[in-house]
Design a protein around this motif. Sequence first.
Motif, PDB file in Angstrom:
ATOM      1  N   MET A  49      11.343   5.823   8.164  1.00 22.73           N
ATOM      2  CA  MET A  49      10.127   5.648   7.370  1.00 22.73           C
ATOM      3  C   MET A  49       9.725   4.175   7.327  1.00 22.73           C
ATOM      4  SD  MET A  49       9.192   6.837   3.478  1.00 22.73           S
ATOM      5  CE  MET A  49       8.529   8.442   3.958  1.00 22.73           C
ATOM      6  N   ILE A  50      10.672   3.286   7.176  1.00 23.68           N
ATOM      7  CA  ILE A  50      10.367   1.850   7.157  1.00 23.68           C
ATOM      8  C   ILE A  50       9.788   1.410   8.500  1.00 23.68           C
ATOM      9  CG2 ILE A  50      11.358  -0.468   7.037  1.00 23.68           C
ATOM     10  CD1 ILE A  50      13.386   0.582   5.042  1.00 23.68           C
ATOM     11  N   ILE A  51      10.448   1.810   9.588  1.00 21.96           N
ATOM     12  CA  ILE A  51      10.028   1.373  10.928  1.00 21.96           C
ATOM     13  C   ILE A  51       8.614   1.854  11.243  1.00 21.96           C
ATOM     14  CG2 ILE A  51      10.466   1.639  13.394  1.00 21.96           C
ATOM     15  CD1 ILE A  51      13.495   1.791  12.617  1.00 21.96           C
ATOM     16  N   PHE A  52       8.369   3.160  11.037  1.00 20.08           N
ATOM     17  CA  PHE A  52       7.042   3.697  11.365  1.00 20.08           C
ATOM     18  C   PHE A  52       5.971   3.174  10.411  1.00 20.08           C
ATOM     19  CE2 PHE A  52       9.410   7.060  13.706  1.00 20.08           C
ATOM     20  CZ  PHE A  52       8.770   6.903  14.920  1.00 20.08           C
ATOM     21  N   SER A  53       6.326   2.947   9.154  1.00 18.51           N
ATOM     22  CA  SER A  53       5.357   2.400   8.201  1.00 18.51           C
ATOM     23  C   SER A  53       4.902   1.014   8.630  1.00 18.51           C
ATOM     24  CB  SER A  53       5.958   2.341   6.797  1.00 18.51           C
ATOM     25  OG  SER A  53       6.228   3.633   6.297  1.00 18.51           O
ATOM     26  N   ILE A  54       5.826   0.219   9.143  1.00 19.14           N
ATOM     27  CA  ILE A  54       5.474  -1.119   9.628  1.00 19.14           C
ATOM     28  C   ILE A  54       4.598  -1.018  10.868  1.00 19.14           C
ATOM     29  CG2 ILE A  54       6.414  -3.238  10.639  1.00 19.14           C
ATOM     30  CD1 ILE A  54       8.840  -2.874   8.783  1.00 19.14           C
ATOM     31  N   LEU A  55       4.929  -0.088  11.767  1.00 19.67           N
ATOM     32  CA  LEU A  55       4.123   0.087  12.979  1.00 19.67           C
ATOM     33  C   LEU A  55       2.709   0.567  12.656  1.00 19.67           C
ATOM     34  CD1 LEU A  55       6.780   1.739  15.337  1.00 19.67           C
ATOM     35  CD2 LEU A  55       5.825  -0.572  15.528  1.00 19.67           C
ATOM     36  N   PHE A  56       2.572   1.306  11.547  1.00 18.69           N
ATOM     37  CA  PHE A  56       1.262   1.815  11.143  1.00 18.69           C
ATOM     38  C   PHE A  56       0.542   0.874  10.174  1.00 18.69           C
ATOM     39  CE2 PHE A  56       3.064   6.315  11.787  1.00 18.69           C
ATOM     40  CZ  PHE A  56       2.559   6.365  13.072  1.00 18.69           C
ATOM     41  N   PHE A  57       1.153  -0.247   9.842  1.00 19.29           N
ATOM     42  CA  PHE A  57       0.624  -1.077   8.763  1.00 19.29           C
ATOM     43  C   PHE A  57      -0.808  -1.521   9.066  1.00 19.29           C
ATOM     44  CE2 PHE A  57       0.183  -4.469   5.724  1.00 19.29           C
ATOM     45  CZ  PHE A  57       0.952  -4.029   4.660  1.00 19.29           C
ATOM     46  N   ASP A  58      -1.697  -1.311   8.097  1.00 20.52           N
ATOM     47  CA  ASP A  58      -3.116  -1.622   8.253  1.00 20.52           C
ATOM     48  C   ASP A  58      -3.498  -2.684   7.229  1.00 20.52           C
ATOM     49  OD1 ASP A  58      -5.805  -1.676   8.737  1.00 20.52           O
ATOM     50  OD2 ASP A  58      -6.155   0.459   8.369  1.00 20.52           O
ATOM     51  N   VAL A  59      -3.939  -3.837   7.689  1.00 22.97           N
ATOM     52  CA  VAL A  59      -4.260  -4.944   6.779  1.00 22.97           C
ATOM     53  C   VAL A  59      -5.661  -4.811   6.190  1.00 22.97           C
ATOM     54  CG1 VAL A  59      -2.759  -6.504   8.059  1.00 22.97           C
ATOM     55  CG2 VAL A  59      -5.204  -6.431   8.605  1.00 22.97           C
ATOM     56  N   LYS A  60      -6.452  -3.826   6.663  1.00 24.62           N
ATOM     57  CA  LYS A  60      -7.844  -3.690   6.240  1.00 24.62           C
ATOM     58  C   LYS A  60      -7.970  -2.610   5.172  1.00 24.62           C
ATOM     59  CE  LYS A  60      -8.721  -2.527  10.434  1.00 24.62           C
ATOM     60  NZ  LYS A  60      -7.327  -2.724  10.905  1.00 24.62           N
ATOM     61  N   VAL A  61      -9.025  -2.695   4.382  1.00 31.14           N
ATOM     62  CA  VAL A  61      -9.337  -1.577   3.496  1.00 31.14           C
ATOM     63  C   VAL A  61     -10.022  -0.502   4.326  1.00 31.14           C
ATOM     64  CG1 VAL A  61      -9.547  -2.979   1.413  1.00 31.14           C
ATOM     65  CG2 VAL A  61     -11.570  -2.542   2.812  1.00 31.14           C
ATOM     66  N   SER A  62      -9.961   0.720   3.865  1.00 32.46           N
ATOM     67  CA  SER A  62     -10.585   1.806   4.617  1.00 32.46           C
ATOM     68  C   SER A  62     -12.072   1.860   4.306  1.00 32.46           C
ATOM     69  CB  SER A  62      -9.932   3.145   4.248  1.00 32.46           C
ATOM     70  OG  SER A  62     -10.427   3.599   3.007  1.00 32.46           O
ATOM     71  N   ASP A  63     -12.805   2.608   5.137  1.00 31.57           N
ATOM     72  CA  ASP A  63     -14.236   2.750   4.876  1.00 31.57           C
ATOM     73  C   ASP A  63     -14.512   3.826   3.836  1.00 31.57           C
ATOM     74  OD1 ASP A  63     -13.816   5.113   6.267  1.00 31.57           O
ATOM     75  OD2 ASP A  63     -14.668   4.371   8.130  1.00 31.57           O
ATOM     76  N   GLY A  64     -13.450   4.466   3.324  1.00 27.95           N
ATOM     77  CA  GLY A  64     -13.641   5.484   2.294  1.00 27.95           C
ATOM     78  C   GLY A  64     -14.140   4.903   0.985  1.00 27.95           C
ATOM     79  N   GLY A  65     -13.647   3.705   0.653  1.00 29.20           N
ATOM     80  CA  GLY A  65     -14.147   3.023  -0.537  1.00 29.20           C
ATOM     81  C   GLY A  65     -13.273   3.166  -1.764  1.00 29.20           C
ATOM     82  N   ASP A  66     -12.590   4.309  -1.929  1.00 25.55           N
ATOM     83  CA  ASP A  66     -11.784   4.510  -3.131  1.00 25.55           C
ATOM     84  C   ASP A  66     -10.630   3.525  -3.221  1.00 25.55           C
ATOM     85  OD1 ASP A  66     -13.399   6.497  -3.972  1.00 25.55           O
ATOM     86  OD2 ASP A  66     -11.979   8.136  -3.719  1.00 25.55           O
ATOM     87  N   ASP A  67     -10.056   3.143  -2.069  1.00 22.30           N
ATOM     88  CA  ASP A  67      -8.950   2.187  -2.105  1.00 22.30           C
ATOM     89  C   ASP A  67      -9.415   0.838  -2.641  1.00 22.30           C
ATOM     90  OD1 ASP A  67     -10.503   1.942   0.161  1.00 22.30           O
ATOM     91  OD2 ASP A  67      -8.872   1.297   1.463  1.00 22.30           O
ATOM     92  N   SER A  68     -10.631   0.433  -2.266  1.00 23.41           N
ATOM     93  CA  SER A  68     -11.196  -0.800  -2.810  1.00 23.41           C
ATOM     94  C   SER A  68     -11.488  -0.650  -4.300  1.00 23.41           C
ATOM     95  CB  SER A  68     -12.492  -1.162  -2.078  1.00 23.41           C
ATOM     96  OG  SER A  68     -12.264  -1.364  -0.701  1.00 23.41           O
ATOM     97  N   SER A  69     -11.921   0.532  -4.701  1.00 26.53           N
ATOM     98  CA  SER A  69     -12.275   0.763  -6.104  1.00 26.53           C
ATOM     99  C   SER A  69     -11.071   0.590  -7.023  1.00 26.53           C
ATOM    100  CB  SER A  69     -12.860   2.168  -6.271  1.00 26.53           C
ATOM    101  OG  SER A  69     -14.034   2.319  -5.508  1.00 26.53           O
ATOM    102  N   TYR A  70      -9.901   1.034  -6.581  1.00 29.48           N
ATOM    103  CA  TYR A  70      -8.693   0.855  -7.396  1.00 29.48           C
ATOM    104  C   TYR A  70      -8.402  -0.631  -7.614  1.00 29.48           C
ATOM    105  CZ  TYR A  70      -7.565   5.825  -6.943  1.00 29.48           C
ATOM    106  OH  TYR A  70      -7.596   7.188  -7.009  1.00 29.48           O
ATOM    107  N   ILE A  71      -8.593  -1.429  -6.568  1.00 32.06           N
ATOM    108  CA  ILE A  71      -8.353  -2.871  -6.683  1.00 32.06           C
ATOM    109  C   ILE A  71      -9.340  -3.495  -7.662  1.00 32.06           C
ATOM    110  CG2 ILE A  71      -8.333  -5.062  -5.429  1.00 32.06           C
ATOM    111  CD1 ILE A  71      -7.524  -3.515  -2.930  1.00 32.06           C
ATOM    112  N   VAL A  72     -10.599  -3.097  -7.554  1.00 34.48           N
ATOM    113  CA  VAL A  72     -11.627  -3.654  -8.430  1.00 34.48           C
ATOM    114  C   VAL A  72     -11.354  -3.276  -9.883  1.00 34.48           C
ATOM    115  CG1 VAL A  72     -14.083  -3.599  -9.021  1.00 34.48           C
ATOM    116  CG2 VAL A  72     -13.376  -3.745  -6.629  1.00 34.48           C
TER     117      VAL A  72
END
Length: 675
Positions: A49-72
């Motif tokens: 899980m650690i290895i694949f999570s790092i390989l999938f790591f995404d530094v950007k917010v998604s275009d869905g918007g809800d992930d940004s909303s939680y931060i705001v």
Amino acid sequence: MGNKGNKKLLPGKNPQKRKVGESFSLFERLNKFFEKRENIFFWICFFLMIIFSILFFDVKVSDGGDDSSYIVRAYKLLHNFQFPGYQGPLYPMVLSLIIGIFGMKLVVLKSFSLLFLLGFIYLFNKGMKDKIPPLVFYYSLFITSVNYFVLYFASQTYSEAFFFLIQSVLFFIVFNNNFIGEEKENISIKKDYKKFLLLGFWLAVVFLSKNIGMASVIAISVYFLIERKWKSFLFTGICFAVFYFSFNFLEKTIWNISDIQIKGDSEGLMRKDFYNPSEGNEDFSGFVQRFIDNSNLYLSRHLYIFTGLKNNYGIEPWLTILTYVLFCVAFYFTLRKNKYLLFTGIYIGAMLGVTFVVLQKIWDQWRLIAIYYPYILLFILGGLYYIFEVKKRLQFIFIGLLLVIAFTTLKGTFTAVGVTKDILKKNIQGDMLYGMHPGWANFIRMSQYAAEHVPEGKKVASRKADMSFVYTGREFYPIYTVPKLSADSVLNLIQKDTSSVYVTVIETDIFRKPGLERLYESYRFYVKTFLSGEYGPNSKQQGNVTNILYAFPKIHAEQLINYLVANKVPYEKGIKNIIDGLRKKYDNLYVYDPDMLLKILKHENVDYAIITNIKYKNNYGKEVTSMGTVSNFLHFIELKYPILSVEHKIGDENVDGAMLLQIHYERLNTAVVKI
């Protein structure tokens, strides 16, 4: 498997005398194999899980918007002490602590999602490993640890990784405090009050993490009622109510919130159209249809995509029926064989059932079911396990199914790694927007430009205001939808007007038509509303057609209509005839009032707006234009009032480009020329 040398039997497994010379079944041999190496298997899954999570790591917010909303929401809680009531307040509260310590650093916030997911897999193992047949449990643990659709949340600021952790704590509490497994209820308040307080408290935590968490209270209640544990049912309900309403009291006292958390969300969920109150509320048959539609979306589409057994986004009702049959079979066998799996089934049944009823199908987001995938896997495979347990000669069929799902899951995961590794490499090298759709990247660049160049105190409208904020640290004005009026409300209002004659013209018959520029400019003054007709999916024609509704003063009506005739502009006359005709022609009819839209912007002091034209193919192969909400909002204003100017462009304005527009309110008095 906690006491060596005296391992307790799995629930539902009765000790049976083995006949002399009788061999172990395939299931028994595999269970024994996993039991002896349980710690090894867990740590393999943990590190995968650690290895694949790092390989999938995404530094950007998604275009869905809800992930940004939680931060705001977290930021506003920290800096403005604004209560994050929408979508469950607990996750933004936790994020606010992280922001308070580390600042609003996107990579740091995302890294905590990985920690939440690792906490989940640890407690998932700790709480369940003695309660489920080892073959089923460690297989499900492995699939969970390498499944892209789970690991995706290890680098997102959606609440799913956090909720994975919250769920695993709930199961740990329920499975390890004698709430399950005891045949007879032997409870005393003096002896057991602590465990009921703990359960009630954590049920409140689940509910405060996601509004759908209320279904967890339903699940534990249904389980206690099925098992006839009346005291447990009563004590749990009381403890949950104490903790939940205590928080509700604090919410009202500290933040001066007058309504309980669920009320604001439920009002939108009750509507036929979440974003359009004028459509009214859903009736019983509507909720039944929602359940059917969502069942097809999430069970026949997303669930089988998670397993890799399906690679297209088509809806196949037979798969939905098959899934419900598997649920029923699993429920029957776990009711007799394994109470831990029975509770798991009741839990996911309650969670999915409530989700399918309350959510409008237009959302269709796979993340809404992904948080239950490990438990769905456990439950269905557990039911099949008990079927094949007595059919020893056919156990290889079950093992074959497990191997197929493992192969398709790993295939999907390695395919995703092939895509994400190059993106991650570019991101690490400094191109933080690499891998994002060009249109979204241009939108973010325009947000950054606006934050830098628009004077302080001037508001900028944005369709994804939270996304703009995350990348700039500046607050934008959100425009999520274009307010609509119902045709009936407009008809009732206009029929009372005896001083005007109402005429409609199709927008394309007069606007931007060569030779009619002067005529169109002169007629702006008389625009009342815009009637947008939408063809349905079964119509031979597709798309929307906008009709301009003019209100001509009676004294000039004949002259104005004659100008239309002279210029060969088709028109319809009489408001009742117009509305009735459009209703027959189109499946849906929406009404937009440019003066109402302009009033909203003026009231909010919005002076600039970002518009985009992002085009892409969705999962179903259909070309979609996204982010057109602000453009549509301004379009209806511009048709009547030419008060917009382009301040800056990034990219191709026709495809994936972004523009910053300025709204010139000072031009309103001179924007219209009467004929």
